[in-house]
Write an enzyme that holds these catalytic residues in place. Structure first.
Site, PDB file in Angstrom:
ATOM      1  N   GLY A  34       0.859  -1.183   0.000  1.00 34.70           N
ATOM      2  CA  GLY A  34       0.000   0.000   0.000  1.00 34.70           C
ATOM      3  C   GLY A  34       0.886   1.220   0.000  1.00 34.70           C
ATOM      4  O   GLY A  34       1.806   1.322   0.825  1.00 34.70           O
ATOM      5  N   ALA A  35       0.644   2.121  -0.938  1.00 33.26           N
ATOM      6  CA  ALA A  35       1.546   3.253  -1.098  1.00 33.26           C
ATOM      7  C   ALA A  35       1.664   4.077   0.187  1.00 33.26           C
ATOM      8  O   ALA A  35       2.765   4.393   0.644  1.00 33.26           O
ATOM      9  CB  ALA A  35       1.052   4.125  -2.245  1.00 33.26           C
ATOM     10  N   GLU A  36       0.524   4.430   0.785  1.00 35.35           N
ATOM     11  CA  GLU A  36       0.581   5.354   1.932  1.00 35.35           C
ATOM     12  C   GLU A  36       1.158   4.669   3.166  1.00 35.35           C
ATOM     13  O   GLU A  36       1.846   5.304   3.966  1.00 35.35           O
ATOM     14  CB  GLU A  36      -0.807   5.932   2.229  1.00 35.35           C
ATOM     15  CG  GLU A  36      -1.428   6.694   1.055  1.00 35.35           C
ATOM     16  CD  GLU A  36      -2.124   5.783   0.048  1.00 35.35           C
ATOM     17  OE1 GLU A  36      -2.107   4.545   0.260  1.00 35.35           O
ATOM     18  OE2 GLU A  36      -2.677   6.297  -0.939  1.00 35.35           O
ATOM     19  N   TYR A  90      -4.154  -7.765  -3.915  1.00 33.48           N
ATOM     20  CA  TYR A  90      -3.643  -7.663  -5.285  1.00 33.48           C
ATOM     21  C   TYR A  90      -2.579  -8.708  -5.543  1.00 33.48           C
ATOM     22  O   TYR A  90      -1.920  -9.199  -4.623  1.00 33.48           O
ATOM     23  CB  TYR A  90      -3.204  -6.249  -5.641  1.00 33.48           C
ATOM     24  CG  TYR A  90      -1.870  -5.749  -5.174  1.00 33.48           C
ATOM     25  CD1 TYR A  90      -1.630  -5.474  -3.837  1.00 33.48           C
ATOM     26  CD2 TYR A  90      -0.852  -5.480  -6.085  1.00 33.48           C
ATOM     27  CE1 TYR A  90      -0.421  -4.959  -3.424  1.00 33.48           C
ATOM     28  CE2 TYR A  90       0.359  -4.971  -5.681  1.00 33.48           C
ATOM     29  CZ  TYR A  90       0.568  -4.715  -4.346  1.00 33.48           C
ATOM     30  OH  TYR A  90       1.763  -4.211  -3.934  1.00 33.48           O
ATOM     31  N   GLY A 264       7.937   0.358  -5.022  1.00 34.80           N
ATOM     32  CA  GLY A 264       8.095   0.978  -3.706  1.00 34.80           C
ATOM     33  C   GLY A 264       9.094   2.122  -3.703  1.00 34.80           C
ATOM     34  O   GLY A 264       9.182   2.867  -2.725  1.00 34.80           O
ATOM     35  N   GLY A 266       9.088   4.925  -5.323  1.00 36.58           N
ATOM     36  CA  GLY A 266       8.421   6.227  -5.240  1.00 36.58           C
ATOM     37  C   GLY A 266       7.954   6.514  -3.820  1.00 36.58           C
ATOM     38  O   GLY A 266       8.042   7.644  -3.336  1.00 36.58           O
ATOM     39  N   ASP A 267       7.459   5.487  -3.143  1.00 38.94           N
ATOM     40  CA  ASP A 267       6.990   5.672  -1.759  1.00 38.94           C
ATOM     41  C   ASP A 267       8.174   5.971  -0.838  1.00 38.94           C
ATOM     42  O   ASP A 267       8.089   6.814   0.058  1.00 38.94           O
ATOM     43  CB  ASP A 267       6.258   4.417  -1.274  1.00 38.94           C
ATOM     44  CG  ASP A 267       5.054   4.092  -2.146  1.00 38.94           C
ATOM     45  OD1 ASP A 267       4.481   5.024  -2.738  1.00 38.94           O
ATOM     46  OD2 ASP A 267       4.698   2.902  -2.245  1.00 38.94           O
TER      47      ASP A 267
HETATM   48  N1  LIG Z   1      17.054   3.404 -12.289  1.00 41.78           N
HETATM   49  C1  LIG Z   1      17.144   4.189 -11.201  1.00 41.78           C
HETATM   50  N2  LIG Z   1      18.368   4.526 -10.742  1.00 41.78           N
HETATM   51  C2  LIG Z   1      18.495   5.327  -9.643  1.00 41.78           C
HETATM   52  N3  LIG Z   1      17.437   5.813  -8.938  1.00 41.78           N
HETATM   53  C3  LIG Z   1      16.201   5.510  -9.378  1.00 41.78           C
HETATM   54  C4  LIG Z   1      15.974   4.688 -10.521  1.00 41.78           C
HETATM   55  N4  LIG Z   1      14.636   4.544 -10.687  1.00 41.78           N
HETATM   56  C5  LIG Z   1      14.052   5.236  -9.691  1.00 41.78           C
HETATM   57  N5  LIG Z   1      14.985   5.826  -8.903  1.00 41.78           N
HETATM   58  C6  LIG Z   1      14.768   6.571  -7.659  1.00 41.78           C
HETATM   59  O1  LIG Z   1      13.440   6.310  -7.230  1.00 41.78           O
HETATM   60  C7  LIG Z   1      12.698   7.539  -7.203  1.00 41.78           C
HETATM   61  C8  LIG Z   1      11.281   7.270  -7.577  1.00 41.78           C
HETATM   62  O2  LIG Z   1      11.244   6.818  -8.894  1.00 41.78           O
HETATM   63  P1  LIG Z   1       9.886   6.685  -9.647  1.00 41.78           P
HETATM   64  O3  LIG Z   1      10.176   6.074 -10.960  1.00 41.78           O
HETATM   65  O4  LIG Z   1       9.172   7.978  -9.607  1.00 41.78           O
HETATM   66  O5  LIG Z   1       9.144   5.642  -8.696  1.00 41.78           O
HETATM   67  P2  LIG Z   1       7.687   5.061  -8.753  1.00 41.78           P
HETATM   68  O6  LIG Z   1       7.401   4.776 -10.187  1.00 41.78           O
HETATM   69  O7  LIG Z   1       7.815   3.848  -7.876  1.00 41.78           O
HETATM   70  O8  LIG Z   1       6.791   6.124  -8.165  1.00 41.78           O
HETATM   71  C9  LIG Z   1      13.463   8.443  -8.152  1.00 41.78           C
HETATM   72  O9  LIG Z   1      13.222   9.806  -7.864  1.00 41.78           O
HETATM   73  C10 LIG Z   1      14.896   8.061  -7.846  1.00 41.78           C
HETATM   74  O10 LIG Z   1      15.307   8.590  -6.605  1.00 41.78           O
HETATM   75  O1  LIG Z   2      -0.747  -0.016  -6.412  1.00 38.60           O
HETATM   76  C1  LIG Z   2      -1.207   0.251  -5.312  1.00 38.60           C
HETATM   77  O2  LIG Z   2      -2.370   0.633  -5.162  1.00 38.60           O
HETATM   78  C2  LIG Z   2      -0.357   0.145  -4.104  1.00 38.60           C
HETATM   79  O3  LIG Z   2      -0.525   0.914  -3.219  1.00 38.60           O
HETATM   80  C3  LIG Z   2       0.666  -0.933  -4.021  1.00 38.60           C
HETATM   81  C4  LIG Z   2       2.190  -0.704  -4.126  1.00 38.60           C
HETATM   82  O4  LIG Z   2       2.820  -1.437  -3.113  1.00 38.60           O
HETATM   83  C5  LIG Z   2       2.710   0.644  -3.992  1.00 38.60           C
HETATM   84  O5  LIG Z   2       1.877   1.524  -4.661  1.00 38.60           O
HETATM   85  C6  LIG Z   2       4.122   0.773  -4.550  1.00 38.60           C
HETATM   86  O6  LIG Z   2       4.260   2.059  -5.097  1.00 38.60           O
HETATM   87  P1  LIG Z   2       5.506   2.715  -5.876  1.00 38.60           P
HETATM   88  O7  LIG Z   2       6.405   3.279  -4.832  1.00 38.60           O
HETATM   89  O8  LIG Z   2       4.935   3.823  -6.712  1.00 38.60           O
HETATM   90  O9  LIG Z   2       6.191   1.643  -6.683  1.00 38.60           O
END
Ligand SMILES: Nc1ncnc2c1ncn2[C@@H]1O[C@H](COP(=O)(O)OP(=O)(O)O)[C@@H](O)[C@H]1O
Ligand SMILES: O=C(O)C(=O)C[C@H](O)[C@H](O)COP(=O)(O)O
Length: 341
Positions: A34-36, A90, A264, A266-267
């Site tokens: 879960g993202a949050e 999921y 994860g 992004g989280d």
């Molecule tokens: N290939 C990578 N190499 C280094 N850092 C990465 C890479 N992919 C993601 N990141 C790191 O993860 C953060 C979140 O990436 P992002 O693609 O936005 O995640 P998500 O899709 O999970 O939300 C980026 O701001 C960076 O800090």
């Molecule tokens: O998809 C959903 O609804 C979820 O909450 C499950 C995921 O575990 C996180 O969302 C991971 O999120 P990212 O950090 O963006 O990769």
């Protein structure tokens, strides 16, 4: 101590063991996702008093979620247990199997879940309202907006309430599978009600129809800070201080990372960045914290990787720009790589 409250759904997560195609799987790994709540665990790991507000079903999945959050020092007094609706679920589909599952890498079983019944009523729970009133930071995401009209109205109520010193962050967290046939323009409206907005460039294209930084800021003029993440390249913070409507732009390159699994990241980035903000650090330092936390997660399987110890974290965050550019992260270890001139 400053407290943070993250609001959103967490599901039981099932993954075929050894990444075998789903229809051939005999064993599924059981985790939670879960993202949050990922952000909540990340903030707690940074030493903040953190709580999660949500709903789970009265079932083993819900119990497991509550246990894991407690184990990670996240308060769950603001979580309601629904006697009827189940905990959402999921399945992470292995990449080679996604074509047989409609091209999707995740299958959601969350319609009618306990958390999708969150709504304005959730705010009349005294445990929830007191957590929200006392929070320095409330963290929300666009996922919740797509779960049900009631969930959307909960976000609107939280975002429209007087701030009284609180900051509200909103991670756009685009999820294609949740927005099919729904009006995605609500994301722009919600983002403009928040104080801090985080969005990935790839997500921005889906959610807002552009990846252009200036255009995104024009579409989201109201947040004090708009953070735009560009995966392996960099993250940018565009600020709008009240005294200077021109604002500032800070860009911090991402670290070099041997990526094991991206889920994860992004989280974790959000937790790192927001912890910096709560500790009163500047944009550069906060973006660096985001990259460090994301790198830790990228080098492990699962939604969260352990952070370096406090002394190493401080040294990494204090490094010069050249030293920062030379950091390489592999298996959760931070080392200095030689940079070719
Ligand atoms: N290939 C990578 N190499 C280094 N850092 C990465 C890479 N992919 C993601 N990141 C790191 O993860 C953060 C979140 O990436 P992002 O693609 O936005 O995640 P998500 O899709 O999970 O939300 C980026 O701001 C960076 O800090
Ligand atoms: O998809 C959903 O609804 C979820 O909450 C499950 C995921 O575990 C996180 O969302 C991971 O999120 P990212 O950090 O963006 O990769």
């Amino acid at each position: 101590m400053l407290s943070a409250v993250c609001v959103g759904e967490t599901m039981a997560m099932l993954t075929p063991v050894n990444a075998v195609p789903l229809h051939l799987a005999t064993e599924l790994h059981f985790g939670i996702g879960g993202a949050e709540s990922n952000v909540a665990m990340g903030l707690a790991a940074m030493g903040l008093d953190t709580h999660w507000v949500s709903r789970v079903g009265r079932d083993g999945f819900g119990t497991r979620i509550l246990d894991e959050l407690r184990d990670h020092y996240v308060g769950v007094s603001g979580v309601e247990v629904d006697p009827v609706r189940p905990t959402g679920l999921y399945v992470k589909v292995p990449a080679q199997d996604s074509a047989s599952d409609g091209g999707s890498s995740v299958l959601y079983y969350r319609q009618g879940s306990a958390a999708s019944a969150m709504g304005r009523d959730t705010l009349s729970n005294p445990d929830v309202s007191s957590l929200l009133e006392n929070a320095a930071l409330i963290h929300l995401s666009g996922i919740t907006a797509a779960l049900s009209p009631e969930c959307l109205s909960l976000l609107e109520a939280i975002l429209s309430a007087p701030r009284n010193g609180r900051t509200i962050s909103f991670d756009v967290n685009w999820r294609s599978a949740l927005w099919a046939g729904q009006d995605r323009s609500v994301l722009q409206r919600l983002a403009n009600l928040a104080d801090v907005v985080l969005v990935g460039k790839d997500e921005a294209e889906h959610a807002f129809g552009t990846t252009d930084e200036a255009e995104l800021r024009r579409m989201m003029p109201d947040p004090d800070v708009l953070v735009i993440k560009n995966e392996a390249i960099s993250a940018i913070a565009l600020t709008r201080s009240s005294a200077d409507l021109g604002g500032t732009r800070e860009e911090v390159p991402a670290l070099s990372v041997a990526v094991v699994e991206p889920v994860g990241a992004g989280d974790s980035f959000a937790a790192g960045y927001l912890s910096g903000m709560l500790f009163g650090l500047g944009q550069k330092e906060s973006l660096r914290r985001g990259h460090v936390a994301a790198a830790c997660t990228l080098t492990v399987h699962g939604d969260r990787g352990p952070l370096p110890d406090a002394a190493q974290l401080a040294a990494i965050l204090d490094s010069s720009d050249d030293a920062w550019a030379a950091i390489h992260v592999e298996d959760g270890q931070f080392s200095k790589r030689s940079v070719t001139p």
